[in-house]
Design an enzyme around this catalytic site. Structure first.
Site, short mmCIF file in Angstrom:
data_model
loop_
_atom_site.label_atom_id
_atom_site.label_comp_id
_atom_site.label_asym_id
_atom_site.label_seq_id
_atom_site.Cartn_x
_atom_site.Cartn_y
_atom_site.Cartn_z
N GLU A 295 -0.56 -57.44 -26.03
CA GLU A 295 0.49 -56.65 -25.39
C GLU A 295 0.44 -55.21 -25.89
OE1 GLU A 295 5.14 -57.34 -24.41
OE2 GLU A 295 4.61 -57.35 -26.54
N GLU B 123 0.80 -49.41 -13.41
CA GLU B 123 0.64 -50.02 -12.10
C GLU B 123 -0.59 -50.89 -11.98
OE1 GLU B 123 -2.11 -47.83 -12.68
OE2 GLU B 123 -0.47 -46.42 -12.31
N HIS C 208 -9.55 -41.53 -12.83
CA HIS C 208 -8.40 -41.50 -13.74
C HIS C 208 -8.74 -42.00 -15.14
CE1 HIS C 208 -5.53 -40.22 -10.79
NE2 HIS C 208 -5.68 -41.29 -10.04
N HIS D 121 -4.97 -37.48 -5.75
CA HIS D 121 -4.41 -37.51 -7.10
C HIS D 121 -5.38 -36.86 -8.08
CE1 HIS D 121 -2.45 -40.92 -4.96
NE2 HIS D 121 -1.39 -40.44 -5.58
N ASP E 280 -7.66 -40.23 0.16
CA ASP E 280 -6.21 -40.34 0.25
C ASP E 280 -5.54 -39.01 0.56
OD1 ASP E 280 -6.99 -39.45 -2.21
OD2 ASP E 280 -5.61 -40.69 -3.36
N TYR F 297 -6.23 -45.16 0.73
CA TYR F 297 -5.49 -46.41 0.84
C TYR F 297 -4.93 -46.69 2.23
CZ TYR F 297 -6.20 -45.26 -3.95
OH TYR F 297 -6.81 -44.88 -5.12
#
Length: 346
Positions: free
Chosen positions: A107, A118, A160, A198, A285, A324
């Protein structure tokens, strides 16, 4: 144009994404590739060629070994804790918890290596990410071997991903890995153009202090759009990289005409820089109907985008990133490549 592809991209087929306070089907999905392959075939682009397998050392030049080990072992560690769903981070080393001590528990490791919450990790995510990097390396190698252009039809995307973080659907930074490979094999100055809506935060961070890669991005203003914390116009590089990072943040509703003006500024900067190869992080996108973006580029305008990129008259490597609006991504991708090839055959 050499096009490199593997149907095994579908190994990465997560079911969950945190969006708008709900767990939804991920916007970055395997069916995107089906539409792209169909459109490429319809426009006579291809054939699709399988990737080669490259040594891990090419990826290790960009990503830290501890991060790659995490990526390889995450799923098994997550399952070992008895978790039933996909691996999604829930806690981060925030500004009020700046500890540098690595947690032992999965975790904590997820939060340490994730830049956002996300993106889920499933059983075969790591295998697909490594495959995606091999697709990018195979396409880059085609240019090293003399091709004037190539397209890495790679998934999952990569821009990213930073040296030691994943997120925004990205795990291995394919554009960065391919750029380093090109530099290691005869090229001297890479122009890396990111046309994804992005901002390519990972790519910027990787090359921010380097002068052998000039990174430029046209994207949604980070005060309004993911990833929010990087991509401002004042970020121009640091140290040896000062002056070799050019960001064009743009507002909601930006049309292609405005977008194209920024592209021309980037292309002019690449010419002044003396780039000897162009790498394009090809995100679709920017499309007017993309469900998670806010630019207004139309399908037919992607032909003009390809034409503009061809104007540099450089060997050019395209690497697929996001996009997308699934049923439209094929036409938009094919139009960029067709627009390019009409003015820069190869």
């Amino acid at each position: 144009m050499k096009i490199v592809y593997s149907a095994d991209h579908a190994l990465h087929n997560t079911r969950t994404e945190l969006s708008g306070g709900q767990l939804v089907t991920p916007f970055e999905c395997a069916s995107r590739m089906q539409y792209i392959c169909q459109a490429l075939a319809k426009q006579g682009l291809g054939p699709l060629q399988p990737p080669q397998e490259f040594p891990r050392q090419h990826v290790e030049k960009i990503h830290s070994r501890d991060y790659l080990e995490f990526l390889d072992t995450c799923w098994h560690a997550w399952q070992a804790e008895g978790n039933q769903g996909e691996a999604i981070p829930t806690v981060w080393p925030s500004r009020s918890m700046p500890s540098k001590i690595m947690p032992n528990h999965i975790e904590g490791k997820l939060g340490y290596y994730a830049l956002a919450g996300e993106t889920a990790i499933a059983e075969n995510t790591a295998a697909a990410a490594w495959l995606s990097s091999n697709i990018a390396l195979t396409a880059a190698d085609a240019i090293v071997q003399g091709e004037t252009s190539a397209f890495a039809l790679a998934r999952p995307p990569g821009h990213h991903a930073s040296t030691d973080q994943y997120g925004g659907y990205c795990f291995i930074n394919n554009a960065a890995v391919a750029s380093q490979y090109l530099l290691d094999n005869g090229f001297n100055k890479v122009a890396l153009m990111d046309v994804y809506f992005h901002h390519g935060n990972g790519t910027q961070a990787i090359f921010y202090e380097r002068s052998d890669v000039f990174f430029s991005s046209i994207h949604g203003d980070p005060v309004e759009a993911f990833p929010h914390f990087l991509g401002h116009a004042h970020e121009t590089g640091q140290g040896e990289g000062q002056g070799y990072n050019l960001n064009h943040p743009l507002p909601t509703g930006t049309s292609y005409d405005i977008w194209a003006e920024k592209l021309q500024l980037s292309l002019q900067a690449f010419q002044q820089y003396g780039a000897d190869i162009l790498v394009v992080s090809l995100g679709l996108d920017t499309f007017e109907n993309d469900p998670i973006s806010f630019f207004k580029v139309k399908t037919e305008e992607y032909l003009q985008m390809g034409k503009a990129l061809a104007s540099l008259q450089l060997p050019t490597l395209f690497i697929l990133e996001g996009g997308y609006a699934v049923e439209d991504i094929g036409h938009n991708t094919a139009n960029v490549l067709q627009g390019f090839l009409r003015h820069r055959p190869g």
